[in-house]
Enzyme design. Structure first.
Site, short mmCIF file in Angstrom:
data_model
loop_
_atom_site.label_atom_id
_atom_site.label_comp_id
_atom_site.label_asym_id
_atom_site.label_seq_id
_atom_site.Cartn_x
_atom_site.Cartn_y
_atom_site.Cartn_z
N ILE A 274 9.70 52.45 22.01
CA ILE A 274 9.57 53.87 22.39
C ILE A 274 8.35 54.48 21.70
O ILE A 274 7.60 55.25 22.31
CB ILE A 274 10.86 54.65 22.03
CG1 ILE A 274 12.05 54.10 22.83
CG2 ILE A 274 10.69 56.14 22.28
CD1 ILE A 274 13.41 54.66 22.42
N ARG B 27 7.63 49.51 8.36
CA ARG B 27 7.63 48.71 7.13
C ARG B 27 6.47 47.72 7.13
O ARG B 27 5.82 47.49 6.13
CB ARG B 27 8.95 47.98 6.96
CG ARG B 27 9.93 48.77 6.12
CD ARG B 27 11.26 48.10 6.05
NE ARG B 27 11.80 47.86 7.40
CZ ARG B 27 12.94 47.22 7.63
NH1 ARG B 27 13.63 46.74 6.66
NH2 ARG B 27 13.37 47.06 8.88
N ARG C 254 16.68 59.67 15.03
CA ARG C 254 18.02 59.95 14.51
C ARG C 254 17.94 61.06 13.46
O ARG C 254 17.02 61.06 12.62
CB ARG C 254 18.61 58.70 13.83
CG ARG C 254 19.19 57.68 14.76
CD ARG C 254 20.47 58.18 15.45
NE ARG C 254 21.03 57.22 16.38
CZ ARG C 254 20.77 57.17 17.69
NH1 ARG C 254 19.95 58.04 18.25
NH2 ARG C 254 21.34 56.27 18.46
N GLU D 106 25.73 65.69 14.81
CA GLU D 106 25.83 66.17 16.19
C GLU D 106 27.29 66.27 16.62
O GLU D 106 28.09 65.40 16.25
CB GLU D 106 25.06 65.21 17.11
CG GLU D 106 23.58 65.22 16.80
CD GLU D 106 22.82 64.13 17.56
OE1 GLU D 106 23.42 63.43 18.41
OE2 GLU D 106 21.62 63.97 17.30
N HIS E 156 20.13 66.54 21.99
CA HIS E 156 20.07 65.07 22.13
C HIS E 156 20.00 64.64 23.61
O HIS E 156 20.91 63.98 24.13
CB HIS E 156 21.26 64.41 21.42
CG HIS E 156 21.03 62.95 21.13
ND1 HIS E 156 21.61 62.30 20.06
CD2 HIS E 156 20.29 62.01 21.78
CE1 HIS E 156 21.23 61.03 20.06
NE2 HIS E 156 20.43 60.84 21.10
C1 8YV Z 1 21.98 58.24 23.77
C2 8YV Z 1 20.34 57.40 22.03
O1 8YV Z 1 22.10 59.62 23.80
O2 8YV Z 1 19.89 55.31 22.96
C3 8YV Z 1 20.06 55.95 21.93
O3 8YV Z 1 19.98 55.44 20.82
O4 8YV Z 1 20.35 58.08 21.06
C4 8YV Z 1 20.58 58.02 23.34
O5 8YV Z 1 19.89 57.37 24.34
C5 8YV Z 1 23.09 57.79 22.95
O6 8YV Z 1 23.08 56.44 22.74
C6 8YV Z 1 24.40 58.16 23.61
O7 8YV Z 1 25.45 57.90 22.78
#
Ligand code: 8YV
Length: 327
Positions: free
Chosen positions: A158, A178, A235, A264, A282
């Site tokens: 990403i 790292r 996160r 959250e 989120h």
């Molecule tokens: C989702 C995410 O909202 O993929 C992830 O790690 O944070 C998001 O794409 C999440 O997984 C839904 O629980």
């Protein structure tokens, strides 16, 4: 149903995407419980569960409670809610849902960056409140993307997709991981503070977990500086949220755009109170298209595991896991 899997029990604790439930239900015997708590399963059921499909916390204790467990198919690319190291050490496969959400999350990151810098949500609120008519033009924004230098914390798939977009927007990109990422043609910084000091726009895509806990702290925000913009699409646990709220309030940095939070869906009141914070609930991967692709990958991992004894997208902590002969 797939031959041979109709009597294989897959546990779904908590909520999961409907398409994943539908696909898994068509191939396996599905048991649903409210949350990942062994007390909610009968002793019989405890002995039958061979797979878990989940987007909730799966602890070491829960893994240990299920003697026939072979695979945990986790929904989402981030899998900090699953004790993957413990699973790997017990020979349990863990899969996540990478790749299928990469471009969506990168799109959201750029949207959040632009919202934060150019105040688009506030400009729209101005229009909707009738202030364009009553008071005139929305004030010129103090911030711009022009001339900014971007730093990415967490140059994974990403991160790279965000970097490509930033390049197209004309921003130089550097990063901190790292270790330097093979094939990433961007300058690497050995520490997060060093990265923050060399840019004015810090974008965190870092995963959660002990290694990144509160990594973005007061020192990083001070290094980012008074023109600094901080974006978090990774996160919430990677940020000291109190330090961030103080830094935004006292001008240590200029603005922040946050899609993720530590607790959250609760967003700290001291962040909600700030008008230089642009806040999203989120939504990084949250389109019908992308969430369905993530759900399909959860089901595809289970299908492949029980049909061929391999997973499509194992996480590194369990990449070594081979399917055991059944006891
Ligand atoms: C989702 C995410 O909202 O993929 C992830 O790690 O944070 C998001 O794409 C999440 O997984 C839904 O629980």
């Amino acid at each position: 149903m797939n031959a041979g899997t109709a009597d294989t029990t897959i546990l779904i604790p908590g909520r999961l995407h409907e398409y994943a439930i539908e696909r898994i239900g068509a191939a396996f015997r599905v048991v649903r419980i409210e949350k990942a708590d062994p007390a909610l399963l009968s002793p019989d059921m405890i002995g039958q569960v061979r797979g878990i499909a989940a987007m909730t916390t799966i602890s070491a204790a829960f893994i240990d409670a299920l003697p026939q467990l072979e695979i945990i198919a986790s929904f989402g690319v981030g899998y900090d809610a699953v004790d993957a190291r413990h699973a790997g050490s017990k020979g349990v496969m863990v899969t996540n849902t990478p790749d299928v959400l990469t471009e969506e999350v990168a799109d959201t990151a750029l949207g959040l960056l632009i919202n934060t810098v150019r105040e688009l949500p506030r400009a729209e609120a101005w229009l909707r409140a009738g202030r364009w008519v009553s008071e005139g033009n929305y004030p010129l924004t103090r911030n711009t993307l022009r001339g900014r230098r971007a730093g990415i914390f967490g140059m994974g798939r990403i991160g790279l997709a965000i970097a490509r977009r930033l390049e197209a927007f004309g921003l130089p990109v550097s990063y901190h991981n790292r270790r330097p990422v093979e094939g990433a043609a961007y300058p690497w910084h050995a520490s997060l503070v060093e990265l923050a000091a060399s840019v004015d726009t810090l974008i965190s895509v870092a995963p959660g977990g002990a290694a990144t806990e509160k990594a973005v702290d007061r020192a990083v925000l001070e290094a980012l500086g008074t023109d600094g913009v901080f974006i978090n699409i990774g996160r919430g646990s990677t940020v000291d949220e109190d330090a961030l709220a103080v830094a935004l309030a006292d001008g240590t940095i200029r603005a922040a755009g946050l899609d993720v939070f530590r607790d959250e869906p609760r967003v700290p009141a001291n962040l909600l109170a700030l008008d230089n914070a642009s806040l999203l609930p989120h939504v990084g991967s949250a389109s019908v298209h992308t969430r369905k692709a993530m759900a399909a990958l959860v089901a595809d991992n289970l299908d492949r595991w029980f049909a061929a004894g391999e997973a499509l997208t194992p996480v590194p902590e369990s990449a070594h896991v081979k399917r055991r002969p059944r006891s």
